[in-house]
Write a protein that holds these residues in place. Structure first.
Motif, short mmCIF file in Angstrom:
data_model
loop_
_atom_site.label_atom_id
_atom_site.label_comp_id
_atom_site.label_asym_id
_atom_site.label_seq_id
_atom_site.Cartn_x
_atom_site.Cartn_y
_atom_site.Cartn_z
N MET A 113 0.82 -1.20 0.00
CA MET A 113 0.00 0.00 0.00
C MET A 113 0.86 1.26 0.00
SD MET A 113 -3.02 -1.24 2.64
CE MET A 113 -4.04 0.21 2.49
N LEU A 114 1.95 1.25 0.77
CA LEU A 114 2.85 2.40 0.80
C LEU A 114 3.47 2.64 -0.57
CD1 LEU A 114 4.69 1.78 4.20
CD2 LEU A 114 3.17 3.69 3.67
N VAL A 145 4.36 11.90 11.97
CA VAL A 145 4.79 12.80 10.89
C VAL A 145 6.17 12.40 10.39
CG1 VAL A 145 5.54 15.17 10.39
CG2 VAL A 145 3.37 14.77 11.57
N VAL A 146 7.07 12.07 11.31
CA VAL A 146 8.42 11.65 10.92
C VAL A 146 8.36 10.34 10.15
CG1 VAL A 146 10.70 10.98 11.76
CG2 VAL A 146 9.48 12.87 12.85
N LEU A 147 7.53 9.40 10.60
CA LEU A 147 7.41 8.12 9.90
C LEU A 147 6.93 8.31 8.46
CD1 LEU A 147 5.83 5.78 12.63
CD2 LEU A 147 8.23 5.96 11.95
N GLU A 148 6.08 9.32 8.24
CA GLU A 148 5.58 9.59 6.89
C GLU A 148 6.71 9.91 5.92
OE1 GLU A 148 2.59 9.55 5.33
OE2 GLU A 148 1.71 8.63 7.10
N ALA A 149 7.81 10.47 6.44
CA ALA A 149 8.91 10.88 5.57
C ALA A 149 9.88 9.75 5.24
CB ALA A 149 9.68 12.04 6.24
N LEU A 150 9.72 8.60 5.89
CA LEU A 150 10.63 7.49 5.64
C LEU A 150 10.27 6.76 4.35
CD1 LEU A 150 10.80 5.86 9.20
CD2 LEU A 150 12.47 7.42 8.17
N PRO A 151 11.27 6.24 3.62
CA PRO A 151 10.97 5.35 2.49
C PRO A 151 10.20 4.13 2.99
CG PRO A 151 13.27 6.03 2.46
CD PRO A 151 12.73 6.47 3.79
N PRO A 152 9.32 3.55 2.16
CA PRO A 152 8.49 2.44 2.60
C PRO A 152 9.24 1.30 3.27
CG PRO A 152 7.69 3.23 0.50
CD PRO A 152 8.96 3.98 0.78
N VAL A 153 10.36 0.84 2.69
CA VAL A 153 11.05 -0.31 3.29
C VAL A 153 11.66 0.05 4.63
CG1 VAL A 153 11.50 -1.58 1.17
CG2 VAL A 153 13.10 0.21 1.88
N GLU A 154 12.14 1.29 4.78
CA GLU A 154 12.68 1.71 6.08
C GLU A 154 11.57 1.77 7.12
OE1 GLU A 154 14.96 5.28 6.05
OE2 GLU A 154 16.37 4.57 4.52
N SER A 210 20.65 -6.72 5.83
CA SER A 210 20.18 -5.52 5.14
C SER A 210 18.94 -4.95 5.82
CB SER A 210 19.87 -5.82 3.68
OG SER A 210 21.05 -6.16 2.97
N ALA A 211 18.06 -5.83 6.29
CA ALA A 211 16.88 -5.38 7.02
C ALA A 211 17.29 -4.65 8.29
CB ALA A 211 15.98 -6.56 7.35
N ARG A 212 18.31 -5.14 8.96
CA ARG A 212 18.84 -4.48 10.16
C ARG A 212 19.34 -3.08 9.81
NH1 ARG A 212 20.69 -6.44 14.97
NH2 ARG A 212 20.54 -8.59 14.20
N GLN A 213 20.01 -2.95 8.67
CA GLN A 213 20.53 -1.65 8.25
C GLN A 213 19.39 -0.68 7.93
OE1 GLN A 213 23.10 -2.60 4.96
NE2 GLN A 213 24.87 -3.05 6.26
N LEU A 214 18.32 -1.20 7.32
CA LEU A 214 17.15 -0.35 7.04
C LEU A 214 16.57 0.22 8.34
CD1 LEU A 214 15.26 -2.49 4.37
CD2 LEU A 214 16.43 -0.31 3.97
N ALA A 215 16.41 -0.64 9.32
CA ALA A 215 15.85 -0.20 10.60
C ALA A 215 16.77 0.78 11.30
CB ALA A 215 15.57 -1.41 11.50
N SER A 216 18.07 0.53 11.21
CA SER A 216 19.04 1.42 11.84
C SER A 216 19.03 2.79 11.20
CB SER A 216 20.44 0.80 11.74
OG SER A 216 21.41 1.66 12.29
N ARG A 217 18.94 2.82 9.87
CA ARG A 217 18.89 4.10 9.15
C ARG A 217 17.63 4.87 9.53
NH1 ARG A 217 20.80 2.18 4.53
NH2 ARG A 217 18.80 1.74 3.56
N ALA A 218 16.51 4.16 9.59
CA ALA A 218 15.25 4.80 9.98
C ALA A 218 15.32 5.31 11.41
CB ALA A 218 14.10 3.82 9.83
N ARG A 219 15.94 4.54 12.29
CA ARG A 219 16.04 4.92 13.70
C ARG A 219 16.79 6.24 13.86
NH1 ARG A 219 18.82 0.80 15.31
NH2 ARG A 219 16.98 -0.54 15.12
N ARG A 220 17.87 6.40 13.12
CA ARG A 220 18.65 7.64 13.20
C ARG A 220 17.81 8.83 12.74
NH1 ARG A 220 22.78 4.23 11.17
NH2 ARG A 220 22.45 5.00 9.03
N LYS A 221 17.03 8.64 11.68
CA LYS A 221 16.17 9.72 11.20
C LYS A 221 15.10 10.08 12.22
CE LYS A 221 16.80 8.42 6.34
NZ LYS A 221 16.14 7.87 5.13
N VAL A 222 14.50 9.05 12.81
CA VAL A 222 13.44 9.27 13.79
C VAL A 222 13.98 10.00 15.01
CG1 VAL A 222 11.89 8.12 15.42
CG2 VAL A 222 11.99 7.35 13.04
#
Length: 293
Positions: free
Chosen positions: A66-67, A111-120, A147-159
């Motif tokens: 959906m995203l 709001v911050v989650l909205e700015a993340l790429p779907p997979v992140e 790679s999934a761990r890296q996606l979550a880590s990248r998203a965590r830093r942004k959040v």
């Protein structure tokens, strides 16, 4: 099938919570949950030991689809997008809302989650919010566990870098939001300045049609106070409510919701305001009738 339906209902609240964090939309979250039921009803799960875990991964896949398939309305027509707020009276919280907001998901975080790429977003929500192992997230996002761990880590830093600190004490939240409302009703510019952090941000989602005099993204206490004063005539119709578990305001002239405002409060001041004033979206939300001030 009856037994399967019963087991699905036992997990519905959890699935709705996952989908809401993924999508930021109450109606889309419900659609994702219903799609998960359709997929369950068509699957052989006789060998599945953890049905809740199986359903969580299914709703994760549905939400990712959906995203990815969302139309460009948020990119083209809207300068600012505020996710669907979950609104309750402060004296009576809907049990379904309470389940959806377990661990409190403020609108500022959404709001911050909205700015993340779907997979992140999917990797972060599933792992950091619902403790799903990366081995189970990997096939959802079509990545290796590493790679999934890296996606979550990248998203965590942004959040962590974009989400404001928030006061967790509801009494303190109520005091600060109440002071904002009092100042807005009185048209008191100096009192508004006193309750706003110098670096406060106001984000206003008015939908596709602009509202006269409204800037959709405003920064700084003076600019936000000036914007707040443009709504002084509506302030008498504003009531305190819980918005995503924290104190906010619902403005409803003649009982029809005109806007919902969420506040992020820190150190006794408002650091972020997210306002939804899109009439079409407000009409779809379950906003309870609020008591008189």
């Amino acid at each position: 099938m009856d037994v399967l339906a019963e087991r699905f209902e036992e997990n519905r609240g959890h699935l709705r919570a996952v989908a809401y964090r993924m999508l930021g939309s109450v109606s889309e979250a419900e659609d994702a949950v219903q799609e998960s039921w359709i997929r369950l009803s068509r699957s052989d799960v006789s060998g599945v030991e953890n049905l809740g875990g199986w359903l969580t991964t299914v709703v994760g896949r549905v939400c990712l689809d959906m995203l990815r398939s969302r139309k460009s309305r948020r990119e083209d027509a809207l300068e600012v997008y505020v996710p669907d707020p979950v609104v309750d009276r402060d004296d009576s919280v809907d049990p379904e809302h309470a389940a959806m907001l377990t661990d409190s998901v403020g609108l500022a975080l959404m709001v911050v989650l909205e700015a993340l790429p779907p997979v992140e977003r999917v990797a972060f929500v599933l792992h950091d919010m619902f403790q799903v192992p990366f081995e189970e997230i990997a096939p959802i996002v079509d990545r290796t566990p590493a790679s999934a761990r890296q996606l979550a880590s990248r998203a965590r830093r942004k959040v962590q870098g974009r989400t404001p600190r928030e006061e967790v004490d509801r009494g303190r939240q109520r005091e600060v939001v109440g002071a904002f409302l009092k100042a807005a009703r009185a048209g008191d510019f100096e009192a508004l300045l006193a309750v706003l952090d110098p670096d406060v941000v106001l984000r206003a989602d008015t939908g596709a049609a602009a509202v006269g005099g409204v800037s959709r993204l405003v920064s700084g206490a003076r600019a936000v106070a000036e914007q707040a004063l443009t709504f002084t005539q509506f302030a008498p119709y504003s009531r305190l409510a819980l918005v995503n578990g924290a104190y906010g305001l619902v403005t409803a002239p003649e009982g029809t919701a005109f806007s919902v405002m969420s506040f992020a409060v820190a150190d006794g001041r408002v650091v972020e305001i997210n306002l939804l004033a899109d009439p079409d979206r407000l009409a779809e939300l379950a906003i309870p009738a609020l008591p008189e001030a």
